[in-house]
Write an enzyme that holds these catalytic residues in place. Structure first.
Site, PDB file in Angstrom:
ATOM      1  CB  ILE A  79      -0.976  -0.015   1.216  1.00 19.66           C
ATOM      2  CG1 ILE A  79      -1.980   1.141   1.140  1.00 19.66           C
ATOM      3  CG2 ILE A  79      -0.235  -0.059   2.523  1.00 19.66           C
ATOM      4  CD1 ILE A  79      -3.146   1.037   2.116  1.00 19.66           C
ATOM      5  CB  CYS A  80       1.053   4.158   0.777  1.00 18.35           C
ATOM      6  SG  CYS A  80       1.433   5.911   0.912  1.00 18.35           S
ATOM      7  CG  HIS A  81       5.589   5.977  -0.489  1.00 16.46           C
ATOM      8  ND1 HIS A  81       4.510   6.696  -0.023  1.00 16.46           N
ATOM      9  CD2 HIS A  81       6.368   6.867  -1.151  1.00 16.46           C
ATOM     10  CE1 HIS A  81       4.641   7.962  -0.382  1.00 16.46           C
ATOM     11  NE2 HIS A  81       5.759   8.092  -1.075  1.00 16.46           N
ATOM     12  CB  SER A 126      -4.412   0.005  -1.437  1.00 14.67           C
ATOM     13  OG  SER A 126      -5.409  -0.969  -1.630  1.00 14.67           O
TER      14      SER A 126
END
Length: 168
Positions: free
Chosen positions: A102-104, A151
């Site tokens: 998720i994210c990074h 995500s």
């Protein structure tokens, strides 16, 4: 139940670790926090949560885990240059085991050269990085492509956890 590795370093996005970790545990799965060193205190960038790494990446085998979760924040940036981290995710991927980032988090997949031909999402400003690593980027709350679950942000955690729990 599955054994799930959470790859973690300092400055992770607090909720992107806490929410999946708590939900995976609540569902009855065995979880371990894998860091660069065993027993290291790892703090979230928001200062809301702290975890202690259960094991060092140098002392684990990918064959001992059924899935891996890579929380975002600056944690992936702190992990992505470690050869053992890259070897671990490459082996997990080769075994077609779930990788949830998720994210990074997808930065680690990019550094491991695992994004060519894959469809992913990430923190939206990373779009160019994902495309340059060979991925097709979709701006959706959760993207599932084979064994990958990706995500974008903390707001997407419900979809991220839902998709993760489906495959473990």
């Amino acid at each position: 139940m599955s054994k799930v590795a959470f790859l973690l370093a300092n400055d992770f996005e607090d909720s992107e670790m806490q929410v999946p970790y708590d939900e995976v545990k609540k569902a009855g799965h065995d979880v371990e926090i894998i860091g660069l060193k065993a027993g290291e205190s790892l703090k979230g960038k928001g200062g809301k949560v702290t975890y202690t790494s259960d094991k060092a990446i140098s002392e684990v085998s990918s064959s001992d885990y059924d899935a891996v979760v890579i929380p975002g924040g600056s944690s992936p940036e702190n992990l992505r240059t470690d050869a053992n981290i890259l070897k671990f995710v490459t082996e997990i991927n080769s075994a077609k085991k779930p990788i949830a980032a998720i994210c990074h988090g997808p930065q680690i997949l990019a550094s491991a050269d695992l994004l060519k031909g894959r469809t992913v999402t990430a923190y939206p400003p990373l779009k160019d990085d994902m495309v340059n690593a060979g991925a097709e980027f979709k701006d959706h709350e959760a993207v599932v492509d084979g064994n990958y679950i990706t995500s974008r942000t903390p707001e997407d955690e419900p979809a991220f956890v839902r998709e993760l729990l489906k495959v473990i």
